[in-house]
Design a protein around this motif. Sequence first.
Motif, PDB file in Angstrom:
ATOM      1  N   ALA A 252     117.780  63.482  92.631  1.00  0.00           N
ATOM      2  CA  ALA A 252     116.341  63.236  92.465  1.00  0.00           C
ATOM      3  C   ALA A 252     116.094  62.028  91.564  1.00  0.00           C
ATOM      4  O   ALA A 252     115.163  61.246  91.797  1.00  0.00           O
TER       5      ALA A 252
ATOM      6  N   ASP B  79     116.587  59.005  93.622  1.00  0.00           N
ATOM      7  CA  ASP B  79     115.395  58.794  94.454  1.00  0.00           C
ATOM      8  C   ASP B  79     114.317  58.069  93.662  1.00  0.00           C
ATOM      9  O   ASP B  79     113.666  57.138  94.176  1.00  0.00           O
ATOM     10  N   TYR B  80     114.104  58.487  92.427  1.00  0.00           N
ATOM     11  CA  TYR B  80     113.063  57.880  91.590  1.00  0.00           C
ATOM     12  C   TYR B  80     113.376  56.413  91.312  1.00  0.00           C
ATOM     13  O   TYR B  80     112.524  55.533  91.459  1.00  0.00           O
TER      14      TYR B  80
ATOM     15  N   LYS C 231     123.328  60.218  98.489  1.00  0.00           N
ATOM     16  CA  LYS C 231     122.401  59.336  97.775  1.00  0.00           C
ATOM     17  C   LYS C 231     123.146  58.446  96.783  1.00  0.00           C
ATOM     18  O   LYS C 231     122.857  57.249  96.657  1.00  0.00           O
TER      19      LYS C 231
ATOM     20  N   SER D 140     109.725  64.506  88.428  1.00  0.00           N
ATOM     21  CA  SER D 140     110.354  64.821  89.705  1.00  0.00           C
ATOM     22  C   SER D 140     111.746  65.423  89.520  1.00  0.00           C
ATOM     23  O   SER D 140     112.156  66.303  90.293  1.00  0.00           O
TER      24      SER D 140
ATOM     25  N   THR E 274     112.731  69.258  90.452  1.00  0.00           N
ATOM     26  CA  THR E 274     113.856  69.501  91.361  1.00  0.00           C
ATOM     27  C   THR E 274     114.786  70.578  90.805  1.00  0.00           C
ATOM     28  O   THR E 274     115.237  71.466  91.541  1.00  0.00           O
TER      29      THR E 274
ATOM     30  N   SER F 228     115.378  54.434  92.980  1.00  0.00           N
ATOM     31  CA  SER F 228     115.370  53.664  94.220  1.00  0.00           C
ATOM     32  C   SER F 228     113.947  53.308  94.641  1.00  0.00           C
ATOM     33  O   SER F 228     113.691  52.216  95.165  1.00  0.00           O
ATOM     34  N   ALA F 229     113.006  54.229  94.398  1.00  0.00           N
ATOM     35  CA  ALA F 229     111.603  53.952  94.723  1.00  0.00           C
ATOM     36  C   ALA F 229     111.050  52.823  93.858  1.00  0.00           C
ATOM     37  O   ALA F 229     110.267  51.991  94.331  1.00  0.00           O
TER      38      ALA F 229
END
Length: 418
Positions: free
Chosen positions: A296, A299-300, A79, A42, A46, A302-303
């Motif tokens: 990005a 984001d990864y 973020k 990811s 990006t 955090s998921a």
Amino acid sequence: MTGHGFDVEQVRKDFPILQRKLAEDRPLVYLDSANTSQKPQSVIDTLTEHYERHNANVARAVHQLGEESTAAFEGARDKIAAFIGAPSRDEIIFTRGITEAINLVANVLAWADEPYRVGPGDEVVVTEMEHHSNIVPWQLLTQRTGATLKWFGITDDGRLDLSNIDELITERTKVVSLVHVSNMLGTINPVAEIARRAKAVGALVVLDAAQAGPQLPYNVLETGADLIGFTGHKLLGPTGIGVLWGRSEVLAALPPFHGGGEMIEDVRMERSTYAPAPHKFEAGTPPIAQAIGLGAAIDYLSALGMENVAAHEQAITGYALERMLEVPGVRILGPTDMVDRGGAISFTMEGLHPHDISQVLDSYGIAVRGGHHCAKPAHRRLGAQSSTRVSGYLYTTEAEIDAMIEGLHQVRKFFGVA
């Protein structure tokens, strides 16, 4: 292998490089994540998409590409602020890495106004376990200003020696700067306790969170610090990007580091006035794609959930410590249990040079770090010129640790010390 809250084998599929075969068709066993982490697809996608579809400078252009690029860049700032619990996005400064972040702070303190200016008679306190990037800038600052550099020592088991804290942190202390999680010893330091002592005498507290940011759920306010730096490439992000967080009132009081475009309010030939933070500290074209890539990466993470990442890091490091202590001749430099301990494990093997160990392991496809890890004072204190370092991350499996252990036995056989 199932991690704490995520399936490690499933996670590994997100990292293309982990599927790679090395010489003699050996699978890559990557155990050098304290040096730099690998990147999920990811993040790679990006970066590619930004250059293919949105590439433009930020804050300068009013065309559509410029607006898209600016939105993604500033979105990454949002973020990061949320990821580390910063009260305001304006407290997030993009740098090239934590080295630049610490140098920024150390330099501007030389010409800041009171109460932050460091000058003759003032004292700066660091620790003996610091990475060189949290020692050398403070040496330069104190040498140039006539201030004095002092430091906490290290105990034999790789913890900070706090026995003389009242002698080190005094009314003369202007700055206390220390690592949150050691890149060599793995030690997690009691930063909130030290920050309380520092604030009691009015000192500024600076933290190196290069290792802590990737490993721990992080809240900047809980640390008690005033300024905290970390780096993107250890956090699944690209190289060339770092972050300096600072309390709003501190950033407002500090002067700029670099002069140039975008950090100004107005420029006249006689004098200039400056934009507020964060832009005051971001002269010139910033690392745009790198910041977006770091967004990005966040984001990864955090998921997955940083609590889950931390639990896996603890489990895999604990397993590695247990297995390594079974190998004859191995000496761990730093804590040998998981109490207040992070993921880096540095060790020596009796009679063997770390570079030789690393090269033999590499012949089996096992990537570790050999050297002083930019922590010469800590090595010197523990009686080692250098060491071999093993460091896993959220994609590391017990099978990879087992492969490394078997590799260490092969090292012993290769050099005839079995």
